[in-house]
Design a protein around this motif. Structure first.
Motif, PDB file in Angstrom:
ATOM      1  N   LEU A  54      41.701  47.151  42.692  1.00 45.29           N
ATOM      2  CA  LEU A  54      43.146  46.860  42.211  1.00 45.29           C
ATOM      3  C   LEU A  54      44.021  46.361  43.323  1.00 45.29           C
ATOM      4  CD1 LEU A  54      43.984  50.296  40.415  1.00 45.29           C
ATOM      5  CD2 LEU A  54      43.283  48.289  39.257  1.00 45.29           C
ATOM      6  N   ALA A  55      43.534  46.657  44.563  1.00 46.60           N
ATOM      7  CA  ALA A  55      44.505  45.945  45.638  1.00 46.60           C
ATOM      8  C   ALA A  55      44.230  44.311  45.808  1.00 46.60           C
ATOM      9  CB  ALA A  55      44.236  46.439  46.955  1.00 46.60           C
ATOM     10  N   ALA A  56      42.687  44.064  45.414  1.00 46.46           N
ATOM     11  CA  ALA A  56      42.166  42.771  45.698  1.00 46.46           C
ATOM     12  C   ALA A  56      42.807  41.909  44.570  1.00 46.46           C
ATOM     13  CB  ALA A  56      40.674  42.741  45.644  1.00 46.46           C
ATOM     14  N   ALA A  57      42.657  42.549  43.316  1.00 40.84           N
ATOM     15  CA  ALA A  57      43.342  41.935  41.991  1.00 40.84           C
ATOM     16  C   ALA A  57      44.617  41.777  42.345  1.00 40.84           C
ATOM     17  CB  ALA A  57      43.081  42.706  40.775  1.00 40.84           C
ATOM     18  N   GLU A  58      45.629  42.498  42.940  1.00 37.82           N
ATOM     19  CA  GLU A  58      46.666  42.071  43.231  1.00 37.82           C
ATOM     20  C   GLU A  58      47.041  41.206  44.218  1.00 37.82           C
ATOM     21  OE1 GLU A  58      49.134  45.802  44.385  1.00 37.82           O
ATOM     22  OE2 GLU A  58      51.049  44.855  44.114  1.00 37.82           O
ATOM     23  N   ALA A  59      46.318  41.209  45.020  1.00 39.44           N
ATOM     24  CA  ALA A  59      46.398  40.111  46.131  1.00 39.44           C
ATOM     25  C   ALA A  59      45.888  38.846  45.564  1.00 39.44           C
ATOM     26  CB  ALA A  59      45.264  40.319  47.353  1.00 39.44           C
TER      27      ALA A  59
ATOM     28  N   SER B  63      42.297  42.986  32.755  1.00 35.51           N
ATOM     29  CA  SER B  63      43.297  42.098  33.418  1.00 35.51           C
ATOM     30  C   SER B  63      44.292  41.767  32.382  1.00 35.51           C
ATOM     31  CB  SER B  63      42.558  40.956  33.692  1.00 35.51           C
ATOM     32  OG  SER B  63      41.858  39.978  32.697  1.00 35.51           O
ATOM     33  N   GLY B  64      45.559  41.364  32.708  1.00 35.77           N
ATOM     34  CA  GLY B  64      46.548  40.968  31.803  1.00 35.77           C
ATOM     35  C   GLY B  64      46.930  41.774  30.969  1.00 35.77           C
ATOM     36  N   THR B  65      47.243  41.108  29.683  1.00 36.48           N
ATOM     37  CA  THR B  65      47.779  42.017  28.326  1.00 36.48           C
ATOM     38  C   THR B  65      46.762  41.851  27.423  1.00 36.48           C
ATOM     39  OG1 THR B  65      49.313  40.358  27.939  1.00 36.48           O
ATOM     40  CG2 THR B  65      50.000  42.382  29.260  1.00 36.48           C
ATOM     41  N   ILE B  66      46.728  42.887  26.424  1.00 35.53           N
ATOM     42  CA  ILE B  66      45.894  42.879  25.179  1.00 35.53           C
ATOM     43  C   ILE B  66      46.447  42.504  23.904  1.00 35.53           C
ATOM     44  CG2 ILE B  66      44.031  44.035  23.986  1.00 35.53           C
ATOM     45  CD1 ILE B  66      43.210  43.231  26.929  1.00 35.53           C
ATOM     46  N   GLY B  67      45.807  41.594  23.086  1.00 36.34           N
ATOM     47  CA  GLY B  67      46.419  41.608  21.782  1.00 36.34           C
ATOM     48  C   GLY B  67      47.163  40.637  21.247  1.00 36.34           C
ATOM     49  N   ASP B  68      47.911  39.809  22.447  1.00 37.97           N
ATOM     50  CA  ASP B  68      48.862  38.800  22.350  1.00 37.97           C
ATOM     51  C   ASP B  68      48.338  37.612  21.530  1.00 37.97           C
ATOM     52  OD1 ASP B  68      50.520  40.276  24.168  1.00 37.97           O
ATOM     53  OD2 ASP B  68      49.546  39.054  25.777  1.00 37.97           O
ATOM     54  N   ALA B  69      47.076  37.174  21.675  1.00 40.61           N
ATOM     55  CA  ALA B  69      46.525  36.047  20.765  1.00 40.61           C
ATOM     56  C   ALA B  69      46.504  36.544  19.509  1.00 40.61           C
ATOM     57  CB  ALA B  69      45.207  35.541  21.502  1.00 40.61           C
ATOM     58  N   ALA B  70      45.839  37.606  19.105  1.00 40.16           N
ATOM     59  CA  ALA B  70      45.786  37.944  17.847  1.00 40.16           C
ATOM     60  C   ALA B  70      47.151  38.225  17.082  1.00 40.16           C
ATOM     61  CB  ALA B  70      45.068  39.196  17.859  1.00 40.16           C
ATOM     62  N   LEU B  71      48.278  38.368  17.865  1.00 39.63           N
ATOM     63  CA  LEU B  71      49.584  38.280  17.187  1.00 39.63           C
ATOM     64  C   LEU B  71      49.845  36.911  17.178  1.00 39.63           C
ATOM     65  CD1 LEU B  71      50.987  41.391  19.129  1.00 39.63           C
ATOM     66  CD2 LEU B  71      50.237  41.618  16.886  1.00 39.63           C
ATOM     67  N   GLY B  72      49.746  36.411  17.968  1.00 41.50           N
ATOM     68  CA  GLY B  72      50.076  34.793  17.988  1.00 41.50           C
ATOM     69  C   GLY B  72      49.369  33.992  16.851  1.00 41.50           C
TER      70      GLY B  72
ATOM     71  N   GLY C  52      40.575  33.622  39.346  1.00 36.43           N
ATOM     72  CA  GLY C  52      40.798  34.244  40.449  1.00 36.43           C
ATOM     73  C   GLY C  52      40.118  35.625  40.598  1.00 36.43           C
ATOM     74  N   LEU C  53      39.662  36.151  39.594  1.00 34.10           N
ATOM     75  CA  LEU C  53      39.213  37.543  39.847  1.00 34.10           C
ATOM     76  C   LEU C  53      37.525  37.401  40.145  1.00 34.10           C
ATOM     77  CD1 LEU C  53      40.319  39.785  36.573  1.00 34.10           C
ATOM     78  CD2 LEU C  53      40.760  40.112  39.090  1.00 34.10           C
ATOM     79  N   ALA C  54      37.381  36.221  39.963  1.00 32.83           N
ATOM     80  CA  ALA C  54      35.774  36.029  40.184  1.00 32.83           C
ATOM     81  C   ALA C  54      35.296  36.794  41.556  1.00 32.83           C
ATOM     82  CB  ALA C  54      35.375  34.757  40.330  1.00 32.83           C
ATOM     83  N   PRO C  55      35.809  36.378  42.547  1.00 34.20           N
ATOM     84  CA  PRO C  55      35.457  37.021  43.840  1.00 34.20           C
ATOM     85  C   PRO C  55      35.732  38.662  44.009  1.00 34.20           C
ATOM     86  CG  PRO C  55      37.173  35.617  44.229  1.00 34.20           C
ATOM     87  CD  PRO C  55      36.878  35.383  42.744  1.00 34.20           C
ATOM     88  N   VAL C  56      36.783  39.076  43.360  1.00 35.13           N
ATOM     89  CA  VAL C  56      37.016  40.253  43.408  1.00 35.13           C
ATOM     90  C   VAL C  56      36.170  41.165  42.567  1.00 35.13           C
ATOM     91  CG1 VAL C  56      38.811  41.944  42.585  1.00 35.13           C
ATOM     92  CG2 VAL C  56      39.593  39.714  43.297  1.00 35.13           C
ATOM     93  N   LEU C  57      35.672  40.605  41.409  1.00 37.79           N
ATOM     94  CA  LEU C  57      34.595  41.240  40.579  1.00 37.79           C
ATOM     95  C   LEU C  57      33.402  41.285  41.425  1.00 37.79           C
ATOM     96  CD1 LEU C  57      35.381  39.748  37.369  1.00 37.79           C
ATOM     97  CD2 LEU C  57      36.106  41.945  37.892  1.00 37.79           C
TER      98      LEU C  57
END
Lengths: 327, 327
Positions: free
Chosen positions: B285-290, B158-167, B202-207
């Motif tokens: 992917l469709a459920a995550a997008e929804a 999900s999302g983007t990776i590495g941002d927190a480590a850069l922060g 929000g991903l819980a039911p999707v997973l």
């Protein structure tokens, strides 16, 4: 080179894991529902130098960390279902210490019927901290509250009071004068009472069946009683001489009458305080006896405010502060 | 004179208590059963100087302490039900700090639909520690495991990776050279990603509906992926260029190509890694997008052993250590 966190978990904690712990190889643990039951949850954090001494045996620290939570469950009438461990190891931790800690934890978990379900191990530049979250079940709607004592209820405590506080005092150097004439056996008894709480799990069904309110005594009888009465909108009258004392505590008290305050206010008893309607008292005492746990009537909950009054032949006293505070 | 523990609880934490918390006036909290559901439980301890910086805003510390646990629940497909807080305050704690901490905690709890049920507050001669135990529900038998990925499953994050480590790197003094050309907005984005995890509830039911395995990424993508594959008896092949990066991370990487390692191995992403059978990928992917949560395919789980291989145009690499370790 030191083992990684994953290695340590696999070596020392995974063997303790119950079924819901999923071998401690997942992000979370699973507690299947127990139909018709509520879940009781409690957390207690123990810090080296505050709640135990850094040189206490590691197995005793583990036993206490789990035991103080099992004591809370027992007071609520709950049967243990499992626990989570959050362990903050100081920089100077050693693997033999951890091996002994996990062995003690495994024994305490087995004895309490409370399997390890998961946890988190971190390193912290500070004192050792052990935080345990324990889960228990009660039949739906039967959790014994702290806030529901009623005026006229009889007040009872399990076991004996003040031993752990005296045991902690014995650890001081030099030892207190009152310990001078005490036999090695009695000193050993008090030291053990400080080191190893005995959670009163056998009282759980007894409390559910008969008590109108209960809590465990962790911060001193006077303070915890005051807390329960305040939470119930009541005060209490206690017969000082009815408070059950061990033989060791009686020997100490004979040598130094001022120990009465420490006995009433010192922490770490991990006994149960409960309130019971007068007509249920005989049944409560009989059920406790059948469970093999001493339970003693010490006084009565009364309408009114203010700290409970402890009465003896010379008059009465109350403890304004009353409670040992780790804070 | 400082307030007592009971005063602090009444003032700062009781207002956050959910129904099961009994006003934080009992020894334990109550979690009524939710018929047909299993309970998912998780604990994470955060230590000042290890998991957050001592001068991080108190509300952000509270948000992170709860958020990292909500992230675990989301990864398991669970809906939050409540949490317990064990707070170890350093000697130098101040009441305004606690007020801001509890305000942040209340906001995070409300946003996550996860009420405070109870806790323990202690003082410790060491760094601030915040240990949260979180509870969530899944329909019976549907908890998403970490250990159940299958060969051929597609891997998504999900999302983007590495941002927190850069922060976190931006917090160093002097700031790293790659930050020199970065706009204030992009730097602010990275700093926020370090400070405030966004649990992917929000991903819980999707997973639950589609994933064969999942975990949250807290210790770096490479290491956590290796952990999930090892736990499933597999390895993985990752398309390095498919790993989703934020605009800020791309700007940083353009200035310093060596940041690729930090992005792949740095901690605190709190994104979700999941495995899905290929035929379920479009539905996932469709459920995550929804659900409004970006989810990106990055590679495939494969039969075999050893750390996952990250492939790009120049070849492939793996991260032997792989995981950021707080230990």
């Amino acid at each position: 080179m030191r083992a990684s966190e994953d290695d340590l978990i696999a070596r020392y904690f995974a063997p303790l894991a119950g079924a819901g712990g999923l071998g401690l190889r997942d992000d979370a643990a699973l507690l299947p529902e127990r139909p018709g039951h509520d879940l009781v949850v409690t957390v207690d954090a123990l810090v080296a130098g505050v709640h135990f001494l850094p040189d206490d045996p590691p197995d005793a620290i583990a036993e206490k960390a789990l035991g103080v939570n099992l004591s809370d469950l027992a007071a609520k009438g709950a049967e243990p279902a499992g626990f989570l461990l959050a362990l903050a190891l100081p920089d100077a931790w050693e693997e033999p210490w951890l091996a002994a800690f996990s062995a003690g934890l495994g024994q305490a978990a087995a004895a309490g019927g409370c399997p390890l379900l998961g946890g988190d191990t971190v390193r912290a530049a500070g004192p050792l901290q052990v935080s345990v979250t324990a889960f228990g079940h009660v039949p739906q709607g039967t959790m014994v509250r702290r806030t529901t004592a009623r005026a006229g209820d009889r007040l009872c405590v399990s076991g004996t009071i003040g031993d752990a506080a005296l045991g902690l005092a014995l650890r001081r150097s030099p030892p207190p004068a009152w310990a001078g004439g005490m036999s090695r056996d009695l000193r050993g008894f008090l030291l053990e009472r400080y080191l190893r709480p005995r959670p009163r799990l056998g009282l759980a069904p007894v409390l559910r069946a008969h008590a109108s309110a209960a809590m465990d005594i962790s911060d001193g009888l006077a303070g915890d009683l005051a807390k329960m009465m305040r939470a119930s909108g009541l005060t209490a009258s206690i017969a000082q001489e009815a408070v059950p004392l061990s033989r060791a505590a009686k020997v100490g008290l004979a040598a130094d009458a001022s120990l009465a305050d420490l006995i009433a206010t010192g922490g770490d008893d991990y006994e149960i305080l409960c309130a019971v309607p007068p007509e249920r008292l005989p049944a409560l005492l009989a059920a406790a006896e059948a469970a093999g746990i001493p339970l003693t009537e010490i006084g009565t909950a009364e309408a009114g405010e203010g700290p409970p009054r402890f009465r003896d032949a010379r008059g009465e006293r109350s403890y304004a502060r009353g409670s040992y505070s780790h804070f």
